[in-house]
Structure formats: C-alpha cells, structure tokens
Design a protein around this motif. Structure first.
Motif, short mmCIF file in Angstrom:
data_model
loop_
_atom_site.label_atom_id
_atom_site.label_comp_id
_atom_site.label_asym_id
_atom_site.label_seq_id
_atom_site.Cartn_x
_atom_site.Cartn_y
_atom_site.Cartn_z
N ILE A 79 0.83 -1.21 0.00
CA ILE A 79 0.00 0.00 0.00
C ILE A 79 0.86 1.26 0.00
CG2 ILE A 79 -2.10 -0.98 1.03
CD1 ILE A 79 -1.24 0.28 3.74
N SER A 80 1.95 1.23 0.79
CA SER A 80 2.74 2.47 0.84
C SER A 80 3.48 2.68 -0.47
CB SER A 80 3.69 2.46 2.04
OG SER A 80 4.31 1.22 2.21
N LEU A 81 4.02 1.61 -1.06
CA LEU A 81 4.72 1.77 -2.33
C LEU A 81 3.75 2.25 -3.43
CD1 LEU A 81 7.09 -1.33 -2.32
CD2 LEU A 81 7.76 1.07 -2.09
N ALA A 83 0.92 3.98 -2.96
CA ALA A 83 0.52 5.36 -2.68
C ALA A 83 1.65 6.33 -3.04
CB ALA A 83 0.11 5.51 -1.22
N ILE A 84 2.89 5.92 -2.79
CA ILE A 84 4.04 6.76 -3.18
C ILE A 84 4.03 6.93 -4.71
CG2 ILE A 84 6.57 6.73 -3.43
CD1 ILE A 84 6.69 5.57 -0.55
N ASN A 87 0.98 9.21 -5.83
CA ASN A 87 1.23 10.62 -5.52
C ASN A 87 2.30 11.19 -6.44
OD1 ASN A 87 -0.57 11.44 -3.31
ND2 ASN A 87 0.43 9.81 -2.17
N ARG A 94 -3.88 8.03 -0.79
CA ARG A 94 -3.48 7.78 0.59
C ARG A 94 -3.56 6.28 0.85
NH1 ARG A 94 -4.90 11.65 5.47
NH2 ARG A 94 -2.99 12.52 4.60
N SER A 95 -2.59 5.77 1.59
CA SER A 95 -2.62 4.35 1.96
C SER A 95 -3.32 4.17 3.30
CB SER A 95 -1.19 3.80 2.05
OG SER A 95 -0.58 4.21 3.25
N ASP B 63 6.17 10.89 -0.99
CA ASP B 63 5.23 11.41 0.01
C ASP B 63 5.69 10.92 1.39
OD1 ASP B 63 1.90 12.11 0.10
OD2 ASP B 63 2.76 11.03 1.78
N ARG B 65 4.28 10.89 4.36
CA ARG B 65 3.33 10.07 5.13
C ARG B 65 3.44 8.61 4.71
NH1 ARG B 65 -1.31 7.26 4.60
NH2 ARG B 65 -2.88 7.41 6.24
N GLU B 66 3.51 8.38 3.40
CA GLU B 66 3.58 7.01 2.90
C GLU B 66 4.94 6.38 3.21
OE1 GLU B 66 0.94 5.77 2.14
OE2 GLU B 66 -0.25 7.58 1.88
N LEU B 67 5.97 7.21 3.18
CA LEU B 67 7.31 6.72 3.51
C LEU B 67 7.33 6.19 4.95
CD1 LEU B 67 10.11 6.50 2.25
CD2 LEU B 67 10.66 8.73 3.24
#
Lengths: 401, 401
Positions: A79-81, A83-84, A87, A94-95, B63, B65-67
C-alpha cells in the motif's frame, strides 16, 4: 459524489515496482475520467512465503497473534509503495492499513472475520483523495490487535469494502475470468461473460477455485456486482451478479471436478435414526466438512454415504473411532479412489430433465457413478477418479458449455 | 511489581534469526530472575536500506506520510519474530507496534517527536506478560497515521518508554560503551564506566556520536539511568546518569573531534548591534544550526565568528544572501578547512585552569586555533583540519583520558 469503485489486485499483479507503476498509470486514467477508487492490494509476489520461511526457522507452531502482526507487513509494504507511486504521478492518494481503514474483525487470529467497516470515514477520505490504497487480508480486533482473514482474505476485504460503500468490486488476477470448467481439464472450456452469485458459489464450493466461497457469499448477501478479470488486460472478464440481472440464463453454466475427496459409506443394523444424528454431531465436533449425503434404509439397516475433503481424513478417522464406542456394530468403508464431478446452472430451476440428460450422457459412455446428489442449481456425481476428466468432457459437450 | 527494565537492541544486533534467538535466550534468563522487560528493537540489519531502495526506483521525492508507513514495517517484522521466538521458548511475551504501545507523536512525518506514551496500558500489559517487544523508531499521530522519529529514533523510543515507566534503560549496540574519545583517532582512548548526562550531551552534540542528543536529553530530563553496552557481551559498558550520582568526577572526561564544520567570519563597519540580531534571525529562519559564536567590536567594526555544520552550507549561503539585501557593506568569509576539537568534563565546573592547560598544550606543540568557546563543562577550539587528530592526541595525554 463521483462513482466509487473498489478494485483488488493480487500478489502476482503487484510483484514488482514496474507492475505497481503500470497499475498506477491505469488507475490515473480512471481517476481522470471521474472515478473515485478504493484499491485493495495483496502482498508483493512471494513476500508472505518468505515471511513464513523466517518463522519456520524459529518454530513450527508460532503464536498466532504474533504471526498476524508479521504477515500484515506484506500488504503494508504494497500500500505504501503504491501510494508513493500514485502521488508521484499526480494522483491524490493515501494508503490505509486494515486498522486505519476501520476494518474491524472478530474471531480467531489467522482466520478472523470482518465484523464492520468504517464507511463514513472512508467516504470522507474519498472527498479529499481520489485513490485510497487499502491493505487487503488484514483488520484489527477489539484489543487493537492486528488480525488476518485467512485464505482468499484480500478478495474478502475488497468485497466487504464494496458492500460497505455500495460500490461494485473488480478483482484482477492472472486469469481472464470465470470459465465453464477448468481449461486444463477441458481445453474447449468457455469464458463466461456473466454468472450468477449462486452459480459462482456452487462452482467455488465444488472446487472451481477462482474465488473463495466467503467472498462470493458477501457479494451475494450485499448484492455487490463483482467482476473478475485479468490485470492490465483489454480482454473482457466475467461479471458475477444477481441471477435476475443476467441477460440469458443458461441451463448449465459450468462444470467442476474435485479430485481430492473421500467417499464414506456406513451401515448400521438395527440402529434407530438417532444413529444418524449422532454421526453428524461427531463429524461436526471434529470439524469434518461433509458433502453429498445420501441415506437409504433397507432390511432394518441404515446405509449412509457421504463425501468429504481428503484433507479432513485425520479428523474423519478420529470422529468415526469416537462414534464406534457407542455403536460397536457399524460397518464402515472409506474409499479414496473417488472424485466428484458437478454441473451447475441457475437455469436448472426452470428446466426439468437436466439430471436425466446428465445420467444418460454418463451411462451411454460407460461411466459408472457411486452416488448422486442434487441441489436446486447443481448436480454432483461421485465417480472413480480415473473417469473424472472424461466425465467433465462429456458433460461440457452435452450442455454446450 | 517486579523490577521493570527497558532494553534496546539496534539493527545489527537483530539482523538474523540466530541473533534474535540468542537475545531471546538471554532475556529469558533475566525474566527467570524476576525482571519484567520492555524490549525495543530496530529493523533487522539492512531492511530500512532495502525499503528505501525500492522507493528510489519510484521517486526521489516520496510522500513522507507514505514513507513512514513503509519504513515502519522494518520494526514490525522484528517485534513479531522476536515475540514468536520468546513465546516459543516459554517466555510470556507480546509484540506492540508504536501505535499499540500508545506512543503518540506530533510534528512532521519522518521526524516526529514523542508527545505521550500510554504508561497505564503498558503497566497492565506487564502484569500479564513478562516481555513486551516494542517497535522502536515509530509512533502514531492524532489522525492515526504511522509516524517515524528520524535519526536515532529507536534509542529515543527506548528512553521515552523508560521515562514513562520510571525504569532504567539499557541500550545495546556494536560498541562496548562510551569512550573518552574515538579510538580510531586515539587508539589509547579509555572506556568510561560512568559519565554524566551533561557530559554525554556535550559529547553527542560535539560529534562523538554514540547516542543522539535527543535521547540523552530525554534521559536527563526524566532522570532515566542509561546504560550503553555491547549486545550479548560480558564486558561492562557505560552508565550515563545524574552528575551528582557519579562516584568520581573527572576534570576532563572526553574529547571529541568534528571534522565537518564551516568557520564563518563577518565584519560590518558602522553597523549597530541590530545587525547581530538580524544575522541570527536570518540563520534561524533558514534553519542553520550555529555553534561557537564569538563577537569583537573594534574601530566601529562589528566582527562576528561562528561555526556551523558543513551540511548546512546551502542554508547558510541563502541566509547570508538574504541578509546582504539589508546590509550591503558586510564582509564575509567562509572557511571550510577547519575542524572543531572539544574537551568535556563536569569537573571543569569546580576546577579552574583547565582552559589554560588546554591552551598551553596546543600552543607548546605549535597548534594554532582560530577561535575558542567555552561552556560550563566544555571547551571547544576551531583549528585547521590537519591539526585535529594531533590536538585530540595531545589533549587526551594531557588530561589522562
């Protein structure tokens, strides 16, 4: 508010950064056309296996609470990768972990069930963001512990999110859709454009295996239009929906083969029907999932046949041993040389003679069956394992599926 | 309630399953002797680097937040694997993410600060469990977002947990303790058995670098006894504590060398002291951390020297350019051929002549210094870079450290 859609991408669809980038670009297209998206993702490729491999270096019997905390990081990475990536290409995104998305669960660790989803929070987030990337397979319980949902968990997360937001759900995998039967068994199997929830449930339960039963059940209960298609492919997939919405109801939609079953037959002389109750109580107590139950009483002998999964063999043995203490004079045979062949179709409800056509097809070609059971929309046969593939071929040809 | 201790293990101490097992065994020993433990762990080995490497394949400007959501999984992996190990060897243990441990933070993503810790929850958990394994480096903010604490974050987590539970904190790393100076610079450097918070703060701030300043600051503010030692080593480490608790106060405890500084000198003819105020306002506005400030006024010229980190060079240039619009007639020189050498010791407070001894030592050996500043417990010299190592050697010999 713009149209909201829930999309789910499985582990092999997000196994590399390149794939995550390609999916993100395709999501951007949809956002630019005005959609709001909730994207549910699994762990990248073989992440879960490699985490389990680390656990195996420690113990074969890990604490399940801790196992859930560990396994959840697979989806959190994706999810974070994603969302990065989104963005970075200008998509407001947003994750959300299972907890952040408000996916509240109950039940045991490693096989929790979804109790509730915070749809108000998600709708607010969708006002601010165009894509919410939600970790599949995970949630949290009343103690704020991380939980996971077991087999098919990410599909379940996606359908439950869609249900809570009254949105359709698109599930993307390696296959192009639902087929009338497994193309590895019958190469002329046809891809279905549409299939009803009930048919899909029967196919899933009978071992067709594209989707887990529980995710189709939620879709059915909340009337979530469900799409199954291939990731980043132009090819059309399969819509799974309310039977009444189907354009054309086929008599028979699909056929399934389950090779890994046990065929069990019990005989009990001079038993009352209390024996039947006690038998099924015991099987339930030991967690044996049974199917295809038939009962015949002749000459004061109760004869019962049923099938169960081969994987339940130990539990079956233990429950029968347990039963024999109360019923010492039962005869029992367990046959592992069987398979189960089923045909499914909501059209069966309205058309008589489907069973007769199926019987005729098998008999004419010398295929014997040990047992038959029928539901409203399916017929299942227990056959010799060796006959399974040929039976599927004959039935597909007979019903033109 | 049993004695509670907070322990922290860095990334290289938990880089393999084998190391996690060894540490778990040593924790079991302590539990069996009656201690309750909170164990703070970092991400295993190079996990964080490999996560950042994945991000770099996407963008150089992710981003934040995501990081944070991504980076937090490193510690989450370690806590669950360690809790699985501990439970497997019979230690009642539970893992807690930053959020689950109630580590509430404020401020920006990737460099958040701890606002509060839920010590009541932790004490309750310690009634039920013998070891709580807490993810270092992470917390959550008021939006339930995952945050990280920046450089030295896991040490900070550990000390903050110890402060909230009124417990001592033991930090385990690759080094056996705090040395009088960097043994790579002066091979005869001595390991200190004890050092005061103030001395440690000066040494950290001056570049000695075993612990981040912020973690020592929290320890000092909440009077947390802090121990620094080598993981799984019998060798005694260093206790960092209240100066009044030290058994013996040395005059000089340690010496530090910071090679990466800029020495800046400004002259402004016919300026009022308003110039000085404006200068430091600008430096603050652009976030330049300054040190070693000296001011001399002669012949109506204000002369100011200060040092700053070489890494702040861009911010320094921008703040000086900005200042020159109001003060077009200032002279400015920036010298990057300097280093800073400092000696630290709480005993300096009570003993006069330390500065004189230091001056004498340097002068006698032909080492010139551009600038000197003193605090209550330290003296710093700006020297030519080439003289730095020799100055450390001479001062260590002079003060027998």
């Amino acid at each position: 508010m713009n149209k909201t859609t829930v999309l789910k991408f499985g582990g092999s669809s997000v196994s590399t950064i390149e794939k995550i980038k390609s999916i993100s670009t395709s999501l951007k297209d949809r956002v630019e056309k005005g959609e709001k998206l909730i994207v549910v993702v699994s762990a990248m490729g073989k992440t879960t296996d490699s985490l389990l491999n680390q656990v195996n270096q420690i113990t074969s019997n890990p604490d399940v609470r801790e196992l859930d905390t560990l396994l959840a990081i697979g989806e959190q990475t994706t999810i974070s990768l994603m969302a990065i990536t989104l963005n970075d290409i200008g998509v407001k995104s947003r994750s959300l972990t299972g907890l952040q998305a408000g996916i509240k669960t109950f039940g045991q660790h490693t096989k929790s069930k979804i109790a509730d989803i915070d749809s108000i929070f998600l709708k607010n987030e969708l006002n601010e963001f165009d894509v919410l990337v939600v970790a599949g397979f995970q949630g949290y319980n009343e103690n704020l512990e991380i939980t996971t949902l077991g087999r098919g968990g990410s599909d379940t997360s996606a359908v439950a999110l869609a249900a809570s937001l009254n949105a359709p759900c698109e599930i993307y995998t390696d296959v192009t859709g639902v087929f009338s039967t497994d193309p590895r068994i019958f190469p002329n199997a046809k891809k279905l454009e549409q299939v009803s929830y009930e048919e899909m449930l029967e196919l899933s339960a009978l071992g067709a295996g594209v989707l887990e039963t529980r995710c189709v059940e939620i879709a059915k209960n909340y009337n979530v239009p469900l799409y199954l298609g291939k990731t980043l492919s132009e090819e059309k997939g399969t819509w799974i929906m309310e039977s009444s919405n189907l354009l054309e109801k086929k008599i028979v939609t699909g056929a399934a083969l389950d090779k890994d079953i046990l065929h069990v037959t019990l005989s009990c002389k001079d038993c009352s029907t209390m024996f039947v109750k006690d038998l099924f109580d015991k099987l339930d107590e030991f967690g044996v999932n049974i199917d295809m139950i038939s009962q015949v009483i002749s000459n004061n002998i109760i004869n019962i046949s049923f099938t169960c999964k081969d994987t339940d063999r130990n539990f079956l043995n233990r429950s029968l041993e347990n039963l024999s203490t109360s019923y010492p004079n039962i005869d029992c045979s367990i046959d592992s040389s069987c398979c189960k062949v089923s045909i499914v179709g909501s059209g069966m409800r309205d058309v008589s003679g489907v069973a007769a056509r199926a019987f005729r097809t098998l008999c004419k070609n010398g295929i014997e069956f040990l047992q038959v059971t029928t539901s409203e929309i399916s017929i299942s046969f227990a056959l010799k394992k060796d006959d399974g593939k040929e039976a599927i071929r004959l039935l597909c040809l007979e019903f033109n599926i």
